[in-house]
Write a protein that holds these residues in place. Sequence first.
Motif, mmCIF file in Angstrom:
data_model
loop_
_atom_site.group_PDB
_atom_site.id
_atom_site.type_symbol
_atom_site.label_atom_id
_atom_site.label_comp_id
_atom_site.label_asym_id
_atom_site.label_seq_id
_atom_site.Cartn_x
_atom_site.Cartn_y
_atom_site.Cartn_z
ATOM 1 N N LYS A 73 0.807 -1.308 0.275
ATOM 2 C CA LYS A 73 -0.039 0.027 -0.178
ATOM 3 C C LYS A 73 0.739 1.588 -0.786
ATOM 4 O O LYS A 73 0.450 2.502 -0.623
ATOM 5 N N PHE A 74 1.803 1.390 1.046
ATOM 6 C CA PHE A 74 2.555 2.203 0.747
ATOM 7 C C PHE A 74 3.145 2.926 -0.074
ATOM 8 O O PHE A 74 3.646 3.429 -0.772
ATOM 9 N N ILE A 75 4.030 1.568 -1.489
ATOM 10 C CA ILE A 75 4.780 1.458 -2.705
ATOM 11 C C ILE A 75 3.440 2.295 -3.812
ATOM 12 O O ILE A 75 4.173 3.124 -3.702
ATOM 13 N N ARG A 76 2.246 2.032 -3.489
ATOM 14 C CA ARG A 76 0.955 2.167 -4.116
ATOM 15 C C ARG A 76 1.224 3.756 -4.239
ATOM 16 O O ARG A 76 0.830 4.963 -4.632
ATOM 17 N N ILE A 77 0.581 4.479 -2.849
ATOM 18 C CA ILE A 77 0.739 5.713 -2.159
ATOM 19 C C ILE A 77 1.923 6.361 -3.002
ATOM 20 O O ILE A 77 1.854 7.463 -3.626
ATOM 21 N N ILE A 78 2.838 6.215 -2.682
ATOM 22 C CA ILE A 78 4.479 6.934 -3.237
ATOM 23 C C ILE A 78 4.222 6.927 -4.898
ATOM 24 O O ILE A 78 5.013 7.513 -5.249
ATOM 25 N N PHE A 129 1.866 7.212 -7.070
ATOM 26 C CA PHE A 129 0.536 8.092 -6.932
ATOM 27 C C PHE A 129 0.907 9.177 -8.329
ATOM 28 O O PHE A 129 0.186 10.045 -9.514
ATOM 29 N N PRO A 130 2.270 10.441 -8.235
ATOM 30 C CA PRO A 130 2.430 10.776 -9.150
ATOM 31 C C PRO A 130 2.812 10.685 -10.881
ATOM 32 O O PRO A 130 1.685 10.725 -12.011
ATOM 33 N N ILE A 131 2.021 9.210 -10.181
ATOM 34 C CA ILE A 131 2.576 8.509 -11.977
ATOM 35 C C ILE A 131 1.124 8.253 -13.045
ATOM 36 O O ILE A 131 0.937 8.456 -13.843
ATOM 37 N N VAL A 132 0.021 8.345 -11.731
ATOM 38 C CA VAL A 132 -1.319 7.706 -12.130
ATOM 39 C C VAL A 132 -1.312 9.056 -12.769
ATOM 40 O O VAL A 132 -2.054 8.527 -14.400
ATOM 41 N N PRO A 133 -1.800 10.028 -13.686
ATOM 42 C CA PRO A 133 -1.694 11.609 -14.062
ATOM 43 C C PRO A 133 -1.246 10.690 -16.045
ATOM 44 O O PRO A 133 -1.832 10.823 -16.738
ATOM 45 N N ILE A 134 0.277 10.872 -15.698
ATOM 46 C CA ILE A 134 0.668 9.965 -17.217
ATOM 47 C C ILE A 134 -0.144 8.550 -17.523
ATOM 48 O O ILE A 134 -0.123 8.240 -18.515
ATOM 49 N N TYR A 135 -0.172 7.604 -16.532
ATOM 50 C CA TYR A 135 -0.758 6.640 -16.804
ATOM 51 C C TYR A 135 -2.070 6.832 -17.357
ATOM 52 O O TYR A 135 -2.704 6.329 -18.491
ATOM 53 N N VAL A 146 -6.981 4.945 -11.442
ATOM 54 C CA VAL A 146 -5.776 4.078 -12.385
ATOM 55 C C VAL A 146 -4.946 3.577 -11.864
ATOM 56 O O VAL A 146 -4.157 4.179 -10.858
ATOM 57 N N LEU A 147 -4.063 2.859 -12.242
ATOM 58 C CA LEU A 147 -2.879 2.103 -11.898
ATOM 59 C C LEU A 147 -1.800 3.299 -12.170
ATOM 60 O O LEU A 147 -1.881 4.144 -13.297
ATOM 61 N N PRO A 148 -0.854 3.398 -11.239
ATOM 62 C CA PRO A 148 -0.748 2.267 -10.662
ATOM 63 C C PRO A 148 -0.768 2.568 -8.564
ATOM 64 O O PRO A 148 -0.419 1.562 -8.158
ATOM 65 N N THR A 149 -1.522 3.605 -8.344
ATOM 66 C CA THR A 149 -2.168 3.465 -6.707
ATOM 67 C C THR A 149 -3.199 2.788 -7.092
ATOM 68 O O THR A 149 -3.228 2.359 -6.179
ATOM 69 N N GLY A 150 -4.199 2.589 -7.715
ATOM 70 C CA GLY A 150 -5.374 1.991 -8.124
ATOM 71 C C GLY A 150 -5.245 0.668 -8.508
ATOM 72 O O GLY A 150 -3.916 0.040 -9.683
ATOM 73 N N ASN A 151 -6.565 -0.200 -9.170
ATOM 74 C CA ASN A 151 -7.095 -1.531 -9.921
ATOM 75 C C ASN A 151 -6.719 -1.111 -10.868
ATOM 76 O O ASN A 151 -7.075 -1.814 -12.038
ATOM 77 N N LEU A 152 -7.310 0.461 -11.581
ATOM 78 C CA LEU A 152 -8.014 0.277 -13.214
ATOM 79 C C LEU A 152 -6.914 0.158 -14.125
ATOM 80 O O LEU A 152 -5.883 1.358 -13.841
ATOM 81 N N ARG A 153 -7.097 -0.599 -15.191
ATOM 82 C CA ARG A 153 -6.557 -1.014 -16.406
ATOM 83 C C ARG A 153 -6.348 0.809 -16.922
ATOM 84 O O ARG A 153 -6.007 1.295 -18.521
ATOM 85 N N GLU A 154 -7.187 1.287 -17.284
ATOM 86 C CA GLU A 154 -7.599 2.142 -17.578
ATOM 87 C C GLU A 154 -9.077 3.348 -17.171
ATOM 88 O O GLU A 154 -9.807 2.832 -15.714
#
Length: 332
Positions: free
Chosen positions: A2-7, A9-15, A166-174
């Motif tokens: 969970k910690f890794i997913r939180i950190i 989070f900045p990648i989420v907009p890119i994905y 969406v990934l990588p913080t969440g589980n959505l593929r899109e």
Amino acid sequence: MKFIRIILFPIVPIYYIITWLRNWCYDNNLLKSKSYDVPIICVGNLSTGGTGKTPMIEYLIALLQKKNSIATLSRGYKRSTEGFVMADENATATIIGDEPFQFFNKFESITVAVDSDRKHGISQLLKTVVPPNVILLDDAFQHRKVKAGMNILLTSYSNPYFNDFVLPTGNLREPMSGRKRANIVVVTKCKIGIAENEKERIRKRLKLKPHQSVFFSFIEYATIVIGLKSNLELEELPKFTLVTGIANAKPLVEFLVNKGLTFDHIEYPDHHNFRASEIEMLSQRELIITTEKDFMRLSCNESLQDNLYYLPIKLSIDKGDKFNNLVRSFVG
């Protein structure tokens, strides 16, 4: 984790932008999707797993197999082979994947094939001596090179797509906007007897168009467990070991606890390939209960065959007659 997913989070907009842009290109014909004359039903989800695609595929097979020649096409996740493979008498879970092997063992009248390239897989199926007149695509909602005639989108009651990232913080593929491609949305793994006002609350949050149909489904568990050599009554089981290698074992665990059964739970990742040391450890257990999918991988080990059983499940759909009619009408 969970910690890794939180950190991350900045990648989420890119994905988000990359996956949204890909869909936009398909929606506007900058990237091409191929259509087929044969009815193709795609079963998939927006998330990374655990929504009940396998029970839905089996439900569709049972619904359509009497009047149609059906083929299932999956990618065959974690199989040892590559390319297009059609199941035959030599098929194993290792060769075609655990879920396709489950379809192959359960339904004698259908064709089961795997190919990570769904477009190529469909072309190969249509070249067979007796080509199918219905193709069921398993977990192919994001495979947009193929334009299915009917898209059935699954989202779980416990973690619907409108509560996810969406990934990588969440589980959505899109992004959640992908829901617009669905003809039917099924909220899976609901509590039995879910209230109408709760259904209406979920319908509103799904944010669907008037032409999209929504259904609610739940899992029914059998009263027996099945082994290679015998069956046992579920409620009469002594203390046992529950072994799961699925995306979400929580509903199964809760069901067994509510039955008052006593067990230890050994949990592995989804589609886990069991090592020799793990098989050796499990062979020391007096009684093992597992899922049907895990049974496909474990039952080939001779040391487990006397003490290994699986608990069958069945998908039930609220207002199932309406759902069945929509599917049958599409197949024609």
